[in-house]
Design an enzyme around this catalytic site. Structure first.
Site, PDB file in Angstrom:
ATOM      1  N   ARG A  20       0.851  -1.192   0.000  1.00  0.00           N
ATOM      2  CA  ARG A  20       0.000   0.000   0.000  1.00  0.00           C
ATOM      3  C   ARG A  20       0.889   1.245   0.000  1.00  0.00           C
ATOM      4  NH1 ARG A  20      -5.424  -1.631   2.034  1.00  0.00           N
ATOM      5  NH2 ARG A  20      -5.438  -3.784   1.333  1.00  0.00           N
TER       6      ARG A  20
ATOM      7  N   GLU B  80       0.792   4.077   1.094  1.00  0.00           N
ATOM      8  CA  GLU B  80       0.154   4.991   2.035  1.00  0.00           C
ATOM      9  C   GLU B  80       1.214   5.872   2.657  1.00  0.00           C
ATOM     10  OE1 GLU B  80      -3.843   3.252   4.042  1.00  0.00           O
ATOM     11  OE2 GLU B  80      -2.155   1.894   3.888  1.00  0.00           O
TER      12      GLU B  80
ATOM     13  N   ARG C  75       0.368   2.231  12.939  1.00  0.00           N
ATOM     14  CA  ARG C  75      -0.358   1.066  12.435  1.00  0.00           C
ATOM     15  C   ARG C  75      -0.371   0.906  10.919  1.00  0.00           C
ATOM     16  NH1 ARG C  75      -6.655   1.475  13.574  1.00  0.00           N
ATOM     17  NH2 ARG C  75      -7.235   3.296  12.375  1.00  0.00           N
ATOM     18  N   HIS C  76       0.308   1.823  10.236  1.00  0.00           N
ATOM     19  CA  HIS C  76       0.405   1.705   8.783  1.00  0.00           C
ATOM     20  C   HIS C  76       1.834   1.425   8.335  1.00  0.00           C
ATOM     21  CE1 HIS C  76      -3.421   3.954   8.985  1.00  0.00           C
ATOM     22  NE2 HIS C  76      -3.698   3.215   7.934  1.00  0.00           N
TER      23      HIS C  76
ATOM     24  N   GLU D  38      -9.219  -1.756  13.920  1.00  0.00           N
ATOM     25  CA  GLU D  38      -9.599  -2.646  12.824  1.00  0.00           C
ATOM     26  C   GLU D  38      -8.446  -3.604  12.523  1.00  0.00           C
ATOM     27  OE1 GLU D  38     -10.356  -0.656   8.992  1.00  0.00           O
ATOM     28  OE2 GLU D  38      -9.362  -2.414   8.133  1.00  0.00           O
TER      29      GLU D  38
ATOM     30  N   SER E 241     -11.121  -6.468   7.204  1.00  0.00           N
ATOM     31  CA  SER E 241     -12.342  -6.076   6.494  1.00  0.00           C
ATOM     32  C   SER E 241     -12.809  -7.263   5.682  1.00  0.00           C
ATOM     33  CB  SER E 241     -12.078  -4.963   5.484  1.00  0.00           C
ATOM     34  OG  SER E 241     -11.663  -3.811   6.124  1.00  0.00           O
TER      35      SER E 241
ATOM     36  N   ARG F 233      -1.270  -6.528  12.480  1.00  0.00           N
ATOM     37  CA  ARG F 233      -2.186  -5.791  13.359  1.00  0.00           C
ATOM     38  C   ARG F 233      -2.765  -6.706  14.433  1.00  0.00           C
ATOM     39  NH1 ARG F 233      -5.620  -1.305  10.238  1.00  0.00           N
ATOM     40  NH2 ARG F 233      -3.886  -0.197   9.290  1.00  0.00           N
TER      41      ARG F 233
HETATM   42  P1  AMO Z   1      -8.485  -3.627   3.724  1.00  0.00           P
HETATM   43  O1  AMO Z   1      -7.984  -2.620   2.759  1.00  0.00           O
HETATM   44  O2  AMO Z   1      -9.363  -3.115   4.834  1.00  0.00           O
HETATM   45  O3  AMO Z   1      -9.369  -4.745   2.983  1.00  0.00           O
HETATM   46  O4  AMO Z   1      -7.262  -4.419   4.338  1.00  0.00           O
HETATM   47  C1  AMO Z   1      -7.472  -5.564   5.132  1.00  0.00           C
HETATM   48  C2  AMO Z   1      -6.640  -5.498   6.397  1.00  0.00           C
HETATM   49  O5  AMO Z   1      -5.262  -5.367   6.073  1.00  0.00           O
HETATM   50  C3  AMO Z   1      -4.602  -4.606   7.064  1.00  0.00           C
HETATM   51  N1  AMO Z   1      -3.980  -3.419   6.467  1.00  0.00           N
HETATM   52  C4  AMO Z   1      -2.791  -2.898   6.841  1.00  0.00           C
HETATM   53  N2  AMO Z   1      -1.899  -3.276   7.770  1.00  0.00           N
HETATM   54  C5  AMO Z   1      -0.771  -2.538   7.922  1.00  0.00           C
HETATM   55  N3  AMO Z   1      -0.484  -1.447   7.176  1.00  0.00           N
HETATM   56  C6  AMO Z   1      -1.351  -1.012   6.221  1.00  0.00           C
HETATM   57  N4  AMO Z   1      -1.036   0.042   5.462  1.00  0.00           N
HETATM   58  C7  AMO Z   1      -2.559  -1.759   6.019  1.00  0.00           C
HETATM   59  N5  AMO Z   1      -3.615  -1.633   5.176  1.00  0.00           N
HETATM   60  C8  AMO Z   1      -4.459  -2.649   5.481  1.00  0.00           C
HETATM   61  C9  AMO Z   1      -5.644  -4.214   8.092  1.00  0.00           C
HETATM   62  C10 AMO Z   1      -6.934  -4.318   7.293  1.00  0.00           C
HETATM   63  O6  AMO Z   1      -8.044  -4.552   8.117  1.00  0.00           O
HETATM   64  N6  AMO Z   1      -9.685  -6.776   0.008  1.00  0.00           N
HETATM   65  C11 AMO Z   1     -10.099  -6.320   1.309  1.00  0.00           C
HETATM   66  C12 AMO Z   1     -10.396  -7.457   2.238  1.00  0.00           C
HETATM   67  C13 AMO Z   1     -11.592  -8.278   1.846  1.00  0.00           C
HETATM   68  O7  AMO Z   1     -12.693  -7.695   1.703  1.00  0.00           O
HETATM   69  O8  AMO Z   1     -11.445  -9.491   1.663  1.00  0.00           O
HETATM   70  C14 AMO Z   1      -8.965  -5.435   1.886  1.00  0.00           C
HETATM   71  O9  AMO Z   1      -7.836  -5.463   1.468  1.00  0.00           O
HETATM   72  O10 AMO Z   1      -5.623  -5.166   9.140  1.00  0.00           O
END
Ligand code: AMO
Length: 435
Positions: free
Chosen positions: A213, A215, A221-222, A358, A361, A409
């Protein structure tokens, strides 16, 4: 007979002569007697050198080695009531496998905690600390327990591509790469592929793999690369089937960690509690009311955000629940692949939250081709960009749903770690690409 040991914790009185290997963690010279503390993956062992009883040359070299040098020491195991293991080794010979340079970039037994940046810059050294390394013993166990649970439930482990032509979780967080002159992207999640697999007859699949990502946020947490544990299952009646499957899996994993990870948890000085079941299911609207009640002025449609999630977490914790679902988010806030709840502005999506954060998802997917295309258009996407994905929906697609869990997480919340980076060997974030 000489027994070679790579696990110091198994050395016991009566073993006779053994050879043990590891890092010289500490040397204490008390005149007539010296002690070398040898560390390996499983603990430390005391090498005792009474000056009069060991070879003078061996004494001179072993007790003056730079800390963190790697040695193999052969000697006699003796009982001792002065050491934790109840044994010590009186050396008869040793091999210096690798001498450590000085000064060390980072102390291994230092009481003072170095800054996170300094630690990550010298991560190989930081990971020599047993309590830092224990997280990865537990992470490995966690991944094993996940595989165990998923296989037991009939899921097939799959590997989907990590370089592709399009993303699934919104364009803003895509990493663009040059693919032989054409634009390509690193996978944000296996979303499109795990859903396409539902049309093949592989009706339950799972994957644990890196997700990327872009981001540009420096939070605790990211990160830009994490391990996503994804599951996707067909023939569901509703998203409740997906949630109950997740609950069973999480319960197996957390119980397993508590039991089989007990040693590493004690190394970290941590205890974990198993979340109470059944995990409550709150709706987004209920959470909004909780958050508003606590004075945070969010409107219908707004993201609950870190602060909102925390408020809900505190309320749930007072009720005795660490883990709970938040379901039925506004349709506009969730990706195109989520099924809408007919006649409402909400959709068949859920998050799984753990202690106010969270961790996952998921949801029921829109498996009807026409409705899926309609939803893409409504969200401002061009269906043509997703041709290969949509094809899988045109020739027979079962009803299905799934989830994505951020493994790190989960560890952060379970082990009460201050930062997601603590659960990643070599973390990647906007300002860190090395080591
Ligand atoms: P989502 O984008 O919410 O859903 O990501 C799912 C989970 O991945 C983790 N996560 C991260 N952990 C650390 N750093 C980050 N930058 C980061 N971004 C996300 C979180 C998050 O809840 N395709 C959907 C899932 C689905 O519907 O099956 C998805 O990717 O724990």
């Amino acid at each position: 007979m000489t027994v070679n040991r790579r696990d110091s914790s198994t050395v016991k009185a009566g073993d006779g002569t053994v050879t043990v290997s590891g890092w010289v963690q500490d040397i204490r010279n008390l005149g007539g007697i010296s002690f070398v503390i040898l560390r390996d993956r499983f603990g430390t062992l005391q090498i005792t050198l009474p000056k009069k009883k060991v070879d003078p040359e061996l004494f001179a070299t072993l007790t003056t080695l730079p800390r963190e040098s790697v040695v193999s020491v052969t000697g006699e195991v003796k009982e001792s009531n002065q050491t934790e293991l109840g044994v010590e080794i009186i050396p008869s010979s040793f091999v210096l496998e690798s001498e450590a340079g000085t000064p060390l970039p980072l102390g291994v037994v230092d009481k003072v905690n170095a800054e996170m940046d300094t630690r990550l810059n010298h991560r190989f050294m930081d990971l020599r600390k047993p309590e830092v390394r224990a997280v990865f013993e537990l992470k490995s166990l966690m991944m094993r327990l996940i595989t165990e649970a998923m296989e037991e439930k009939g899921f097939v482990q799959v590997c989907t591509p990590k370089i592709g032509a399009s993303g699934a979780e919104g364009g803003a967080t895509l990493f663009k790469v040059d693919y032989f002159g054409k634009p390509a992207y690193l996978a944000q999640s296996p979303q499109l592929y795990k859903q396409m697999l539902m049309s093949t007859g592989l009706d339950r699949v799972f994957e644990m793999a890196p997700a990327f990502r872009a981001e540009n946020s420096n939070t605790n947490r990211h990160v830009t690369e994490f391990i996503s544990f994804d599951g996707e299952m067909s023939w569901i009646g509703s998203m409740a089937d997906v949630m109950s499957m997740m609950e069973e899996i999480m319960d197996h994993v957390i119980r397993g960690l508590k039991e089989k990870g007990a040693h590493w948890l004690s190394v970290m000085g941590k205890e974990i509690s198993v979340p109470v079941r059944p995990y409550p299911v709150l709706t987004y609207s209920e959470c909004l009311a909780m958050v508003n009640g606590a004075g945070l002025p969010l409107k219908d449609g707004d993201d609950l955000g870190t602060e909102g999630e925390k408020i809900v977490g505190d309320i749930m914790s007072q009720k005795g629940y660490d883990m709970y679902f938040i379901a039925e988010y506004p349709s506009e806030a969730k990706p195109f692949y989520i099924m809408e709840k007919d006649g409402t502005e909400y959709c068949m999506s859920f998050d799984l939250d753990y202690k106010g954060q969270e961790i996952s998802s998921g949801g029921q997917r829109e498996h009807r081709y026409d409705r899926l295309v309609e939803r893409m258009e409504k969200l401002g996407l061009d269906p043509e960009d997703f041709g290969f994905y949509l094809d899988a929906f045109r020739y027979g697609m079962p009803p299905h749903g799934g989830w994505g869990i951020g493994i790190e997480r989960v560890l952060v919340k379970m082990l009460d770690l201050p930062n997601v980076r603590e659960a990643i060997l070599f973390p990647r974030d906007p300002s860190r690409l090395s080591p």
